[in-house]
Design an enzyme around this catalytic site. Structure first.
Site, PDB file in Angstrom:
ATOM      1  CD  GLN A 180     -19.060 -10.390  14.357  1.00 30.11           C
ATOM      2  OE1 GLN A 180     -18.496  -9.308  14.424  1.00 30.11           O
ATOM      3  NE2 GLN A 180     -19.299 -11.106  15.447  1.00 30.11           N
ATOM      4  CB  CYS A 222      -0.943  -0.008   1.192  1.00 25.86           C
ATOM      5  SG  CYS A 222      -0.082  -0.040   2.741  1.00 25.86           S
ATOM      6  CG  LEU A 225      14.612  14.482  -4.427  1.00 23.57           C
ATOM      7  CD1 LEU A 225      14.294  15.873  -4.917  1.00 23.57           C
ATOM      8  CD2 LEU A 225      16.032  14.410  -3.951  1.00 23.57           C
ATOM      9  CB  CYS A 243      -9.839 -13.987   9.885  1.00 26.83           C
ATOM     10  SG  CYS A 243      -8.586 -12.707   9.663  1.00 26.83           S
ATOM     11  N   GLY A 298      11.718   5.939  -0.329  1.00 27.34           N
ATOM     12  CA  GLY A 298      10.902   4.824   0.154  1.00 27.34           C
ATOM     13  C   GLY A 298       9.425   5.125   0.128  1.00 27.34           C
ATOM     14  NE  ARG A 336     -12.155 -13.477  21.102  1.00 28.99           N
ATOM     15  CZ  ARG A 336     -11.156 -13.922  20.344  1.00 28.99           C
ATOM     16  NH1 ARG A 336     -10.318 -13.079  19.785  1.00 28.99           N
ATOM     17  NH2 ARG A 336     -10.992 -15.209  20.149  1.00 28.99           N
ATOM     18  CD  GLU A 373     -18.318 -13.208  23.559  1.00 29.31           C
ATOM     19  OE1 GLU A 373     -19.192 -13.996  23.941  1.00 29.31           O
ATOM     20  OE2 GLU A 373     -18.534 -12.001  23.403  1.00 29.31           O
ATOM     21  CB  THR A 394       7.824   4.873   4.511  1.00 33.42           C
ATOM     22  OG1 THR A 394       9.009   5.588   4.892  1.00 33.42           O
ATOM     23  CG2 THR A 394       8.206   3.603   3.811  1.00 33.42           C
ATOM     24  CD  GLU A 400     -23.566  -9.075  18.017  1.00 32.07           C
ATOM     25  OE1 GLU A 400     -22.449  -9.189  18.553  1.00 32.07           O
ATOM     26  OE2 GLU A 400     -24.634  -9.293  18.621  1.00 32.07           O
ATOM     27  CG  PHE A 411     -12.229  -9.534  16.584  1.00 35.94           C
ATOM     28  CD1 PHE A 411     -11.818 -10.828  16.879  1.00 35.94           C
ATOM     29  CD2 PHE A 411     -11.549  -8.822  15.621  1.00 35.94           C
ATOM     30  CE1 PHE A 411     -10.744 -11.394  16.217  1.00 35.94           C
ATOM     31  CE2 PHE A 411     -10.479  -9.375  14.944  1.00 35.94           C
ATOM     32  CZ  PHE A 411     -10.077 -10.671  15.234  1.00 35.94           C
ATOM     33  NE  ARG A 427     -22.705 -11.466  27.658  1.00 33.18           N
ATOM     34  CZ  ARG A 427     -21.842 -12.077  26.854  1.00 33.18           C
ATOM     35  NH1 ARG A 427     -20.713 -12.547  27.340  1.00 33.18           N
ATOM     36  NH2 ARG A 427     -22.098 -12.237  25.587  1.00 33.18           N
TER      37      ARG A 427
END
Ligand SMILES: Cc1cc2nc3c(=O)[nH]c(=O)nc-3n(C[C@H](O)[C@H](O)[C@H](O)COP(=O)(O)OP(=O)(O)OC[C@H]3O[C@@H](n4cnc5c(N)ncnc54)[C@H](O)[C@@H]3O)c2cc1C
Ligand code: FES
Length: 1226
Positions: free
Chosen positions: A683, A36, A200, A76, A203, A828, A1145, A205, A718, A714, A796
């Site tokens: 999911q 990339c 210039l 995955c 790399g 998770r 989980e 990066t 969902e 994860f 939860r």
């Protein structure tokens, strides 16, 4: 010289992690690089090998592919090609690597699923001293076979041809950028005078990041990487000179050789550069990036001194000048040099504070002739402590100098409380800690000539970060004696897609080939956390080539109202309530054009006051309306009966899912009756279908959602994928054309929410022996701007507030705060980790208060078989104490309710089975387990069974793949469907008992017996009433125990995970290898949550940490050096398919053992400063929090309140403890 061939059509669309190209500079050199960031123009004449080029499932896997697959190192699979290419490149360059080489090769690779252990174990087999012989053949490494050098002949001849050709200046012109690649210095100079403002690039990066993420445009780019003078290395009288296009890897290689040859005194600077290069980015960056030390420009030579930096990212190098080379000088006799760096993560992270320190002594003495102390991270530029250096010159290197230097540095390296970058006290403390380390390092070297306090010096030098080879062991369960060999249940069957993933053949959402006429969508999102929208102007976007249209709320044909609680919009209309709130979207012919067009859509806002933090929400009483409580016993009486009462507070930061595959949707309108096909990384196919239908104003039966696999989920997929999917569906509806969108990492992090940050306030009453009597606790969760799943998450957390402890009297309340952050969502553990973490906080503090070992107090309070929890559910099959005894620590987990699952089984006339079920595959191995279940149920080999995808038109109305129960419920549904088929086959089998499966199927077809069946399952008798505190919220309980040992560097706040042991009860495992993978992956994800990952927002609600550069997840080097995981044996669970238990989980929370081991180590460091009382340590335990908590003379010197105290005690400096170790069981 660069020579290149590229073998993949469009590398730029892949993320940094998905595809790494291998560059060949010479016939012998192979380098990994990030696809990339590496410009396609720079690949001209360069050979590139991608993962597809080294092996495949049709002919033969390369050993680097085969071993990661077979060692269960691919879940995955989204990271797998990158990891395979790192290993492949290492093998090409070093056919017999050491384990250390292997670990170093992965410095720039990330994996969010596996926890890294299986990858390292799989590749350990390549190491020269291998722990396993399994991969050897006739005493030879298998990889030595000629086919390791796959494609070599072709590449070599190609490179040979290219190298014989005369190189010519190249020029590539794009729509907005011209790229020129000169071949001689003369050409370069001419180009630079023709285009004085040209950039210039070597790399890329730095420039690549600026152009991709910072919206910068450089119309003319000159790439000098091919110019021979710029790649030259010269050994001169004074040092080694590197051409300005020499990559950091080549610098490293040269310096390594030079260091081996030079007398040590001459290589002081080289050694320090080498040590720092190790922590500079990862190999993929170092292989292409160049650096800067001392600069020689044209005819001008400049030294990097206090005048070199002129401002933030500015130097005295003028824009029209060209950097030709860089000289690193030899050190002299009596000269010492050290460099230090502290970052959030040790590997591949930008420094918080960094420094280079040099001292030169007068000949044959310990008197300072010259000293230079330079710091990065303390100002917009690198700064030198000139005043301190001046004062120290001419002084003897002794304790008095140390004291004075610290006093002077504390004054000179000052930062204003509002300094950009924050962490003011920490950064100031580091300047002193680094000098302290330097002082001791030099003292040790000097001690050869002078008698000093060498023992203290040695202690610092042998700090916790010396590299120890990684070790691990996993203990699987065995299948019962006599189990048929073809019965795969309970066996470590390889993930069914692992080989495809390792070869880059596995298809993810964005790999689906482009449709003719397809459009690309880019979201336009709010830059304000809370504001009225005054106007949206997309007119300028129209002038961008390829622009098609702008989509907004008025284009929604159905309802613009969406979300789990109908409190969200598809596109914001009047008000925005978070940064990242979706306002509209731009459609264009390509991704590049739609991005450009989206950037010029102008939105005017009227800003409103945002609420960002939980504290602000509490002040303003900004809460979502459902407030839950669980009360048990008589709390008041409990407190009256207690010997002690402790009150406290703990804050837990949120967490970004950081699935490697970001959100992605492809919507394909079918042209009839509103039909649309949605390919989605989700999911939750059911909600995705429902929300899209609702927005399009069509019945659900017109929408088909298809999910092949996800590159991680994860919990983040969902519900939150729907914010993108619905927008894409509306855009496809409006244009009648297929529309695709895959979010960039920064967009994904900005808009899709994460784990809920929590604040816990507690009051706990307990006896002198540590027995807990009474608990009052309030949980506040930061829900963000909509309800989404926040109520479930809070429920939860309340249900887990006991962790594993029997608390007779409980009063608890859970409040979700409404804030102007993107809606937080499932992650998770779903609130469980937050609930339990706060329990462990008060448990750990009360043990301190009683002066008792924490593990003793924990064990005293553990539940027993048959006990009632605070939500009045009886504990049955309580294996926690067994786990505890096996591991010496504890944790428990409840497997939450979930509802229903379906399955569809088709048997074809050749006997092959196509299986579909309601769960989605995100790497957790669900499809593999379902194939195992079907295989046992039908009594046929797993090779006869295939799962293609999950889709709403095969298995409708399914629960999301979440809450750890997918294997339980889908497994039962699969079993149910298989039983239906078997029942129909029964008469046929009876009439031909000796027949084969194929015979029976053929006969069934001929007798018109249906060979297709659905299956269904719902967990019986689940439900809980918060008002009455009765019912059964959980089907069963999962238990696990971890014991972790850490070492902290008290001077810098770094920590090292030395060892972790885990014992986990997974019932009778369906697939022990997959279960171990889930345990390790969850543990390492929890390690990130509790020790590393920190989301930072501005007070205005703007997320600062929007990508891997700022947000650090655990890397290869962060896992425990010794990692032992075992599955508890003989613990069948009667409540799930084939006696198994959920595993996705529960193990995440076991990583809290690391957090509390760090806290224990800090306790022991604080003792030296006379501090023994419980103290507050919020999560994550970052280097900043650890260092600030290790209160010592330095921390006191930099905090206004501790000023006098620190300076007074300067004479005790040498008593400062450099590191502390602790073990913690949980
Ligand atoms: C994942 C990642 C991790 C990183 N980690 C670190 C880290 O740990 N520490 C760190 O310091 N940096 C880090 N960086 C930043 C970056 O890699 C470094 O700054 C690197 O040194 C840049 O080199 P490059 O060749 O890629 O630069 P380029 O992007 O090619 O150029 C950078 C700048 O230098 C100028 N330039 C290049 N050559 C010349 C020349 N001959 N004459 C004049 N000007 C010139 C360019 O015009 C441009 O302004 C990281 C970057 C990434 C993407
Ligand atoms: S397997 Fe590594 S990210 Fe999923």
């Amino acid at each position: 010289m660069f020579k290149i061939v590229i073998s993949r059509s469009n590398p730029m669309v892949h993320t940094q992690f998905k595809l790494q190209v291998k560059l060949m500079r010479t016939l012998a050199d192979h380098h990994t690089a990030n696809a990339c960031l590496f410009p396609v123009c720079a690949l001209h004449h360069v050979a590139v090998t991608t993962v597809e080029g080294i092996g495949n499932t049709k002919s033969r896997l390369h050993p680097a592919q085969e071993r990661i697959a077979k060692s269960h190192g691919s879940q995955c699979g989204f990271c797998t090609p990158g990891i395979v290419m790192s290993m492949y490149t290492l093998l090409r360059n070093k056919p017999e690597p050491k384990m250390e080489d292997i670990e170093d090769a992965f410095q720039g690779n990330l994996c969010r699923c596996t926890g890294y252990r299986p990858i390292l174990e799989g590749y350990r087999t390549f190491a020269k001293v291998s722990g396993s012989l399994a991969w050897h053949r006739h005493g030879q490494h298998v990889y030595r076979d000629s086919w390791l050098d796959v494609g070599s002949e072709y590449l070599n001849s190609l490179l040979q041809t290219q190298s014989n050709k005369q190189q010519k200046q190249l020029c590539f012109k794009g729509e907005r950028v011209m790229w020129i690649q000169p071949t001689t210095l003369k050409e370069l100079v001419a180009l630079k005078s023709q285009y004085p403002n040209a950039k210039l690039v070597v790399g890329n990066t730095e420039v690549g990041i600026e152009m991709r993420l910072k919206n910068m445009l450089y119309p003319v780019i000159i790439a000098p990487a091919w110019i021979s003078e710029m790649n030259a290395v010269q050994h001169t009288e004074t040092g080694v000179t590197f051409g300005a296009a020499c990559t950091l890897s080549s610098v490293e290689e040269v310096l390594r050789k030079v260091v081996a040859e030079l007398p040590p005194y001459k290589a002081e600077v080289f050694q320090a550069v080498l040590e720092q290069l190790r922590w500079f980015a990862g190999p993929q960056i170092r292989n292409v990036a160049v650096s800067s030390f001392t600069h020689i420009i044209g005819k001008r030579t400049i030294t990097m001194d206090e005048k070199f930096f002129t401002g933030y990212r500015k130097t005295i190098v003028k824009p029209e000048e060209i950097l030709l080379s860089v000289e690193i000088p030899y050190s002299k006799k009596g000269e010492y040099f050290s460099a230090f760096k502290q970052a959030s993560r040790r590997e591949d992270d930008i420094a918080i504070v960094t420094c280079g320190m040099r001292v030169l002594f007068q000949d044959g003495t310990n008197r300072v002739e010259e000293i230079k102390l330079s710091y990065g991270g303390m100002a917009p530029t690198t700064v030198l402590a000139l005043k301190t250096c001046k004062e120290l010159t001419g002084r003897d290197w002794n304790e008095k100098l140390l004291q004075d230097a610290c006093r002077l540095l504390a004054g000179e390296m000052d930062l204003s409380p509002s300094a950009p970058g924050g962490m003011v006290d920490f950064r100031r403390t580091l300047t002193l800690s680094f000098f302290f380390k330097f002082y001791l390092t030099v003292l040790q070297k000097l001690s050869k000539n002078y008698n000093g306090t060498v023992s203290a010096a040695r202690e610092v030098l042998q700090s916790c970060f010396t590299k120890i080879p990684f070790q691990s062991c996993v203990l699987l369960q065995e299948v019962p004696r006599g189990q048929a060999v073809e019965d795969m249940v309970g066996r470590p069957l390889m993930h069914v897609s692992a080989a495809k993933q390792a070869c880059g053949e596995a298809v993810y959402c964005d790999d689906i080939p482009h449709y003719e006429n397809e459009l690309y969508l880019t979201l336009v999102t709010s830059t304000k956390a809370h504001a009225k929208i005054l106007s949206v102007d997309a007119s300028e976007a129209q002038s961008v080539p390829g622009f098609v249209c702008f989509v907004s709320a008025k284009d929604v044909p159905g309802s613009n109202i969406t979300g789990i609680a109908n409190d969200e919009t598809v596109f914001a209309e009047d008000v925005v309530t978070c940064v990242g709130h979706i306002i509209g979207a731009v459609l264009a012919d390509t991704q590049e054009h739609s991005r450009r067009a989206a950037k010029v859509v102008k939105i005017k806002y009227e800003e409103l006051k945002p609420i960002v933090t939980i504290q602000e929400a509490i002040e303003k009483q900004s809460f979502l309306k459902s407030i839950k409580r669980i009360n048990k016993g008589d709390v008041k009486k409990g407190f009256e009966e207690s010997d002690h009462i402790l009150e406290g507070e703990m804050y837990l930061g949120g967490q970004e899912h950081f699935y490697l595959e970001t959100h992605c949707t492809l919507a394909v309108p079918k042209g009839e009756d509103g039909e649309m096909e949605l390919f989605v990384s989700t999911q939750n196919p059911m909600k995705t279908q429902e929300f899209a239908a609702n927005a399009l104003g069509v019945p659900s039966n017109r929408i088909v959602v298809r999910v092949k696999r996800m590159g991680g989920g994860f919990g983040g997929k969902e519900t939150r994928n729907t914010i993108l999917t619905t927008a894409v569906a509306v855009a496809a509806f409006k244009t009648g054309r297929p529309v695709r969108c895959m979010l960039d990492r920064d967009e994904d992090m900005l808009i899709s929410g994460g784990r809920h940050p929590f604040l816990g306030r507690y009051k706990v009453g307990f006896m002198k022996n540590g027995k807990v009597k009474s608990l009052e606790v309030s949980y506040y969760g930061n829900g963000g701007n909509s309800v989404d799943l926040s109520y479930g998450v809070m429920d939860r957390a309340l249900l887990h507030l006991d962790n594993s402890y029997n608390i007779p009297n409980v009063s608890s309340v859970g409040i979700v705060c409404k804030t102007n952050l993107p809606s937080n969502t499932a992650f998770r553990g779903f609130g469980g980790p937050q609930g339990m973490m706060i329990a462990e906080c008060w448990m750990s503090d009360l043990a301190r208060k009683c002066g008792l070992p924490p593990e003793e107090v924990r064990k005293l309070n553990l539940y027993h078989e048959g006990d009632l929890t605070h939500f009045n559910q009886k504990l049955e099959g309580f294996t926690l104490r067994r786990c505890w005894d096996e591991c010496l620590s504890s944790s428990s987990y409840h497997v939450f309710w979930s509802c229903l699952a379906g399955a569809l089984v088709h048997v074809y006339t050749d006997g092959s089975v196509l299986l579909t079920h309601g769960g989605t595959e995100m790497g957790q191995g669900l499809h593999t387990k379902m194939i195992q279940v079907a295989s046992r149920s039908l009594g046929i080999p797993t090779s006869n069974i295939y799962i293609s995808e999950t889709s709403t038109n095969t298995v409708p109305n399914t629960s999301p793949t979440a809450a750890s129960v997918s294997a339980d419920i889908n497994g039962m549904a699969v079993h149910n469907a298989c039983q239906t088929i078997l029942k129909r086959l029964e008469p046929i089998k009876q009439s031909n008992p000796k027949g084969s499966w194929e015979d029976w199927i053929k006969a069934a077809y001929e007798n018109c017996v249906s060979l297709s069946a659905t299956g269904f399952y719902r967990i019986p008798d689940l439900g809980y009433d918060f008002e009455k505190n009765e019912g059964k919220p959980f089907c069963y309980f999962s238990y696990g125990v971890a014991c972790s040992e850490v070492e902290i560097d008290c001077l810098t706040g770094d920590h090292k995970n030395i060892r972790t042991d885990i014992v986990m009860d997974v019932g009778t495992s369906l697939n022990p290898a997959i279960d171990i993978g889930q345990i390790e992956g969850a543990f390492v994800q929890g390690l990130g949550l509790f020790t590393m990952e920190e989301l930072r927002y501005s007070p205005e609600g703007n997320l600062y940490t929007r990508g891997p550069g700022m947000y650090k997840i655990p890397a290869f080097g962060d896992i425990p050096t010794e990692f032992y995981v075992s599955l508890l044996r003989d613990c069948p669970n009667s409540k799930a398919v084939y006696s198994s238990k959920a595993v996705g989980e529960p193990p995440l929370f076991l990583s809290a053992s690391v957090f509390y081991a760090i806290k224990d180590a800090i306790y022991s460091a604080r003792k030296d400063s006379g501090l023994t009382e419980p103290f507050r340590l919020d999560s994550p335990a970052t280097p900043e929090r650890i260092r600030n908590a290790c209160v010592d003379i330095f921390t006191k010197m930099v905090t206004p309140s501790g000023l006098g105290n620190g300076f007074e005690n300067l004479h005790k400096l040498l008593t400062i403890r450099p590191s502390a170790r602790a073990r913690h069981s949980l």
